[in-house]
Write a protein that holds these residues in place. Structure first.
Motif, PDB file in Angstrom:
ATOM      1  N   ASP A   1       0.861  -1.179   0.000  1.00 55.22           N
ATOM      2  CA  ASP A   1       0.000   0.000   0.000  1.00 55.22           C
ATOM      3  C   ASP A   1       0.895   1.226   0.000  1.00 55.22           C
ATOM      4  O   ASP A   1       1.659   1.445   0.943  1.00 55.22           O
ATOM      5  CB  ASP A   1      -0.920   0.003   1.224  1.00 55.22           C
ATOM      6  CG  ASP A   1      -2.042   1.034   1.117  1.00 55.22           C
ATOM      7  OD1 ASP A   1      -2.009   1.820   0.137  1.00 55.22           O
ATOM      8  OD2 ASP A   1      -2.931   1.055   1.971  1.00 55.22           O
ATOM      9  N   ALA A   2       0.817   2.022  -1.039  1.00 59.33           N
ATOM     10  CA  ALA A   2       1.676   3.200  -1.170  1.00 59.33           C
ATOM     11  C   ALA A   2       0.975   4.475  -0.724  1.00 59.33           C
ATOM     12  O   ALA A   2       1.537   5.560  -0.862  1.00 59.33           O
ATOM     13  CB  ALA A   2       2.150   3.361  -2.609  1.00 59.33           C
TER      14      ALA A   2
ATOM     15  N   PHE B   1      -7.421   7.165  13.263  1.00 59.77           N
ATOM     16  CA  PHE B   1      -6.157   6.554  12.867  1.00 59.77           C
ATOM     17  C   PHE B   1      -5.342   6.166  14.097  1.00 59.77           C
ATOM     18  O   PHE B   1      -5.074   6.994  14.970  1.00 59.77           O
ATOM     19  CB  PHE B   1      -5.366   7.526  12.000  1.00 59.77           C
ATOM     20  CG  PHE B   1      -4.048   6.973  11.519  1.00 59.77           C
ATOM     21  CD1 PHE B   1      -3.998   6.010  10.542  1.00 59.77           C
ATOM     22  CD2 PHE B   1      -2.854   7.434  12.052  1.00 59.77           C
ATOM     23  CE1 PHE B   1      -2.793   5.503  10.087  1.00 59.77           C
ATOM     24  CE2 PHE B   1      -1.642   6.943  11.613  1.00 59.77           C
ATOM     25  CZ  PHE B   1      -1.617   5.971  10.623  1.00 59.77           C
ATOM     26  N   SER B   2      -4.954   4.899  14.183  1.00 58.43           N
ATOM     27  CA  SER B   2      -4.169   4.396  15.320  1.00 58.43           C
ATOM     28  C   SER B   2      -2.849   3.790  14.879  1.00 58.43           C
ATOM     29  O   SER B   2      -2.242   3.019  15.615  1.00 58.43           O
ATOM     30  CB  SER B   2      -4.984   3.353  16.093  1.00 58.43           C
ATOM     31  OG  SER B   2      -5.353   2.271  15.243  1.00 58.43           O
ATOM     32  N   GLY B   3      -2.421   4.100  13.671  1.00 57.07           N
ATOM     33  CA  GLY B   3      -1.191   3.542  13.142  1.00 57.07           C
ATOM     34  C   GLY B   3      -1.478   2.633  11.960  1.00 57.07           C
ATOM     35  O   GLY B   3      -2.625   2.298  11.663  1.00 57.07           O
ATOM     36  N   ALA B   4      -0.430   2.232  11.276  1.00 57.32           N
ATOM     37  CA  ALA B   4      -0.577   1.378  10.101  1.00 57.32           C
ATOM     38  C   ALA B   4       0.659   0.500   9.959  1.00 57.32           C
ATOM     39  O   ALA B   4       1.756   0.859  10.394  1.00 57.32           O
ATOM     40  CB  ALA B   4      -0.772   2.214   8.839  1.00 57.32           C
ATOM     41  N   SER B   5       0.442  -0.673   9.377  1.00 53.11           N
ATOM     42  CA  SER B   5       1.524  -1.603   9.097  1.00 53.11           C
ATOM     43  C   SER B   5       1.513  -1.919   7.608  1.00 53.11           C
ATOM     44  O   SER B   5       0.503  -2.382   7.071  1.00 53.11           O
ATOM     45  CB  SER B   5       1.363  -2.889   9.917  1.00 53.11           C
ATOM     46  OG  SER B   5       2.423  -3.786   9.654  1.00 53.11           O
ATOM     47  N   ILE B   6       2.623  -1.656   6.945  1.00 54.94           N
ATOM     48  CA  ILE B   6       2.748  -1.850   5.496  1.00 54.94           C
ATOM     49  C   ILE B   6       3.806  -2.907   5.242  1.00 54.94           C
ATOM     50  O   ILE B   6       4.855  -2.922   5.891  1.00 54.94           O
ATOM     51  CB  ILE B   6       3.144  -0.531   4.810  1.00 54.94           C
ATOM     52  CG1 ILE B   6       2.205   0.588   5.238  1.00 54.94           C
ATOM     53  CG2 ILE B   6       3.143  -0.679   3.301  1.00 54.94           C
ATOM     54  CD1 ILE B   6       2.752   1.953   4.958  1.00 54.94           C
ATOM     55  N   VAL B   7       3.537  -3.770   4.300  1.00 54.75           N
ATOM     56  CA  VAL B   7       4.477  -4.833   3.941  1.00 54.75           C
ATOM     57  C   VAL B   7       5.238  -4.421   2.685  1.00 54.75           C
ATOM     58  O   VAL B   7       4.630  -4.031   1.685  1.00 54.75           O
ATOM     59  CB  VAL B   7       3.754  -6.171   3.706  1.00 54.75           C
ATOM     60  CG1 VAL B   7       4.738  -7.235   3.228  1.00 54.75           C
ATOM     61  CG2 VAL B   7       3.056  -6.620   4.978  1.00 54.75           C
ATOM     62  N   LEU B   8       6.544  -4.477   2.774  1.00 53.23           N
ATOM     63  CA  LEU B   8       7.402  -4.264   1.616  1.00 53.23           C
ATOM     64  C   LEU B   8       7.941  -5.629   1.188  1.00 53.23           C
ATOM     65  O   LEU B   8       8.425  -6.407   2.010  1.00 53.23           O
ATOM     66  CB  LEU B   8       8.552  -3.323   1.952  1.00 53.23           C
ATOM     67  CG  LEU B   8       9.513  -3.003   0.795  1.00 53.23           C
ATOM     68  CD1 LEU B   8       9.956  -1.553   0.881  1.00 53.23           C
ATOM     69  CD2 LEU B   8      10.745  -3.913   0.824  1.00 53.23           C
ATOM     70  N   TYR B   9       7.823  -5.920  -0.085  1.00 57.01           N
ATOM     71  CA  TYR B   9       8.280  -7.202  -0.588  1.00 57.01           C
ATOM     72  C   TYR B   9       9.141  -6.960  -1.829  1.00 57.01           C
ATOM     73  O   TYR B   9       9.030  -5.921  -2.492  1.00 57.01           O
ATOM     74  CB  TYR B   9       7.102  -8.111  -0.936  1.00 57.01           C
ATOM     75  CG  TYR B   9       6.167  -7.539  -1.968  1.00 57.01           C
ATOM     76  CD1 TYR B   9       6.305  -7.844  -3.319  1.00 57.01           C
ATOM     77  CD2 TYR B   9       5.141  -6.674  -1.597  1.00 57.01           C
ATOM     78  CE1 TYR B   9       5.449  -7.311  -4.269  1.00 57.01           C
ATOM     79  CE2 TYR B   9       4.279  -6.132  -2.535  1.00 57.01           C
ATOM     80  CZ  TYR B   9       4.436  -6.455  -3.870  1.00 57.01           C
ATOM     81  OH  TYR B   9       3.594  -5.917  -4.802  1.00 57.01           O
ATOM     82  N   GLY B  10       9.959  -7.928  -2.139  1.00 56.22           N
ATOM     83  CA  GLY B  10      10.824  -7.752  -3.301  1.00 56.22           C
ATOM     84  C   GLY B  10      11.582  -9.010  -3.634  1.00 56.22           C
ATOM     85  O   GLY B  10      11.395 -10.076  -3.023  1.00 56.22           O
ATOM     86  N   ALA B  11      12.445  -8.894  -4.611  1.00 60.84           N
ATOM     87  CA  ALA B  11      13.230 -10.028  -5.094  1.00 60.84           C
ATOM     88  C   ALA B  11      14.662  -9.580  -5.339  1.00 60.84           C
ATOM     89  O   ALA B  11      14.917  -8.445  -5.751  1.00 60.84           O
ATOM     90  CB  ALA B  11      12.629 -10.607  -6.374  1.00 60.84           C
ATOM     91  N   VAL B  12      15.572 -10.484  -5.088  1.00 61.60           N
ATOM     92  CA  VAL B  12      16.997 -10.263  -5.340  1.00 61.60           C
ATOM     93  C   VAL B  12      17.407 -11.138  -6.519  1.00 61.60           C
ATOM     94  O   VAL B  12      17.214 -12.366  -6.483  1.00 61.60           O
ATOM     95  CB  VAL B  12      17.844 -10.604  -4.105  1.00 61.60           C
ATOM     96  CG1 VAL B  12      19.332 -10.510  -4.440  1.00 61.60           C
ATOM     97  CG2 VAL B  12      17.500  -9.668  -2.953  1.00 61.60           C
ATOM     98  N   PHE B  13      17.930 -10.513  -7.555  1.00 69.65           N
ATOM     99  CA  PHE B  13      18.441 -11.234  -8.722  1.00 69.65           C
ATOM    100  C   PHE B  13      19.955 -11.343  -8.572  1.00 69.65           C
ATOM    101  O   PHE B  13      20.680 -10.359  -8.772  1.00 69.65           O
ATOM    102  CB  PHE B  13      18.065 -10.503 -10.007  1.00 69.65           C
ATOM    103  CG  PHE B  13      16.576 -10.311 -10.167  1.00 69.65           C
ATOM    104  CD1 PHE B  13      15.794 -11.285 -10.768  1.00 69.65           C
ATOM    105  CD2 PHE B  13      15.977  -9.156  -9.701  1.00 69.65           C
ATOM    106  CE1 PHE B  13      14.425 -11.100 -10.907  1.00 69.65           C
ATOM    107  CE2 PHE B  13      14.609  -8.965  -9.845  1.00 69.65           C
ATOM    108  CZ  PHE B  13      13.839  -9.943 -10.444  1.00 69.65           C
ATOM    109  N   ASN B  14      20.391 -12.528  -8.209  1.00 68.20           N
ATOM    110  CA  ASN B  14      21.798 -12.731  -7.899  1.00 68.20           C
ATOM    111  C   ASN B  14      22.312 -13.958  -8.651  1.00 68.20           C
ATOM    112  O   ASN B  14      22.183 -15.101  -8.190  1.00 68.20           O
ATOM    113  CB  ASN B  14      21.988 -12.921  -6.396  1.00 68.20           C
ATOM    114  CG  ASN B  14      23.447 -13.029  -6.004  1.00 68.20           C
ATOM    115  OD1 ASN B  14      24.342 -12.812  -6.821  1.00 68.20           O
ATOM    116  ND2 ASN B  14      23.692 -13.381  -4.753  1.00 68.20           N
ATOM    117  N   PRO B  15      22.879 -13.770  -9.852  1.00 64.03           N
ATOM    118  CA  PRO B  15      23.397 -14.918 -10.615  1.00 64.03           C
ATOM    119  C   PRO B  15      24.739 -15.435 -10.109  1.00 64.03           C
ATOM    120  O   PRO B  15      25.248 -16.427 -10.635  1.00 64.03           O
ATOM    121  CB  PRO B  15      23.524 -14.346 -12.029  1.00 64.03           C
ATOM    122  CG  PRO B  15      23.785 -12.892 -11.817  1.00 64.03           C
ATOM    123  CD  PRO B  15      23.023 -12.506 -10.596  1.00 64.03           C
ATOM    124  N   THR B  16      25.307 -14.787  -9.095  1.00 57.64           N
ATOM    125  CA  THR B  16      26.605 -15.198  -8.569  1.00 57.64           C
ATOM    126  C   THR B  16      26.412 -16.072  -7.339  1.00 57.64           C
ATOM    127  O   THR B  16      25.305 -16.265  -6.837  1.00 57.64           O
ATOM    128  CB  THR B  16      27.458 -13.974  -8.213  1.00 57.64           C
ATOM    129  OG1 THR B  16      26.873 -13.303  -7.076  1.00 57.64           O
ATOM    130  CG2 THR B  16      27.510 -12.996  -9.373  1.00 57.64           C
TER     131      THR B  16
END
Length: 269
Positions: free
Chosen positions: A35-36, A44-59
Motif C-alpha cells: 500500500d503506497a 487513525f491508530s497507526g498502520a503496518s505496510i508490507v514491503l516485498y521484493g526479489a533479489v536477482f543474484n546470478p553469482t
C-alpha cells in the motif's frame, strides 16, 4: 500397397524467455509496497505496510538487503535545563530544521555486519549516520560599544543536541532500527514490515532498498509512500494552514463560547 509415411515433425521446444544481458548477469534488487498511500482520519491508530521484493543474484556471493524509510523533514525545537543560582531555567532554544519526522532501518543482519562504518556513513544508513542539519545559533554580542549579531555553530555541543533529538524521536516510536527486520521467505524473495505509529507525520515518505555484497552496495530500489489526512480532519488542517489568522480567531471565539455556555449551565444548577 503401403506408402511410406513422412517422418514425424520434430518435438516442439518452447523458446527461452528473452533476457537482456544486464538482467541475466547483473546483481540487482526490485521491491514494491502493498500500500503506497495511507489515509489518516480521526480514528487513525497507526498502520503496518508490507514491503516485498526479489533479489536477482546470478553469482555465488551472498547478498544482504537493507531497508531505509525516511519521513518528511520537520523542525525540532529543543531547550536544555540549566541551573543558575539554585534555580533551574530553560536555555536558549536550539532549532534543527532538517530532522526527519520518521526514520527506520531494517536489514537481514545487524548493520555493522553488512558494511563497515565508513560505507554506512557515506550512504547515511542507520540512526548513527542519520544526516541532521546542524542548527545555526544567533548570538548577540557587544563590540566597541556596537551591538552586533554573530552567527556561529554549536561547536562540540552539537553531538549532545543531536543525540537528544534522536533520543526523543526513539521514545516517541518515530525512529527505529530492526537488525532482523528483513527476512527471505524463499530463494531470492524477501519481505519487511513498515510500522507507522499514530503520531507519524503526514507527507511523502521515501524508501530505499539497498543490496549489499561483500560490504559494498551493488544495487538500490527507490520507492515513495504518501501519508495524508482525509475527511473533516483534512479540511480543518488545510484551512488552518491556508488561513492561520482566521483559524486562530475562530478558535478563540469557539473557546469563549464553550466557556460561556458551561458557566451558564453550572450557574443554573
Amino acid at each position: 500397397m503401403f506408402q511410406d509415411l513422412p517422418p514425424p515433425p520434430p518435438a516442439y521446444e518452447a523458446p527461452a524467455p528473452e533476457q537482456t544481458v544486464a538482467t541475466a548477469s547483473e546483481v540487482r534488487v526490485a521491491a514494491a509496497l502493498t500500500d503506497a498511500q495511507i489515509k489518516v482520519d480521526t480514528g487513525f491508530s497507526g498502520a503496518s505496510i508490507v514491503l516485498y521484493g526479489a533479489v536477482f543474484n546470478p553469482t555465488d556471493v551472498p547478498a544482504d538487503v537493507v531497508l531505509v524509510v525516511r519521513g518528511p523533514d520537520a523542525t525540532v525545537r529543543l531547550v536544555k535545563k540549566t541551573r543558575h543560582n539554585g534555580v533551574w531555567l530553560n536555555s536558549r532554544p536550539v532549532v534543527f530544521e532538517g530532522a526527519p519526522g520518521f526514520y527506520m532501518t531494517a536489514s537481514t543482519r545487524p548493520l555493522p555486519d553488512v558494511a563497515d562504518f565508513g560505507q554506512m556513513r557515506r550512504l547515511g544508513v542507520g540512526v548513527d549516520h542519520l544526516r541532521i542539519n546542524a542548527p545555526e545559533e544567533a548570538t548577540t554580542v557587544t563590540r566597541y560599544g556596537v551591538r552586533d549579531v554573530v552567527i556561529s555553530r554549536l561547536g562540540e555541543d552539537y553531538l549532545d543536541w543531536r543525540r537528544a533529538v534522536i533520543r526523543l524521536k526513539e521514545t516517541a516510536g518515530l525512529y527505529k532500527n530492526n537488525p532482523d527486520g528483513v527476512s527471505f521467505v524463499d530463494r531470492g524473495l524477501f519481505r519487511a514490515e513498515v510500522d507507522l505509529p499514530a503520531t507519524a507525520p503526514t507527507g511523502t515518505y521515501f524508501a530505499e532498498v539497498w543490496l549489499f555484497q561483500e560490504g559494498a552496495p551493488v544495487s538500490v530500489s527507490n520507492l515513495t509512500l504518501t501519508v495524508e489526512k482525509v475527511g473533516l480532519e483534512r479540511s480543518i488542517y488545510q484551512f488552518a494552514h491556508r488561513n492561520p489568522w482566521m483559524y486562530g480567531i475562530l478558535c478563540v471565539f469557539l473557546a469563549a463560547g464553550i466557556g460561556y455556555a458551561a458557566s451558564r449551565i453550572f450557574r443554573d444548577r
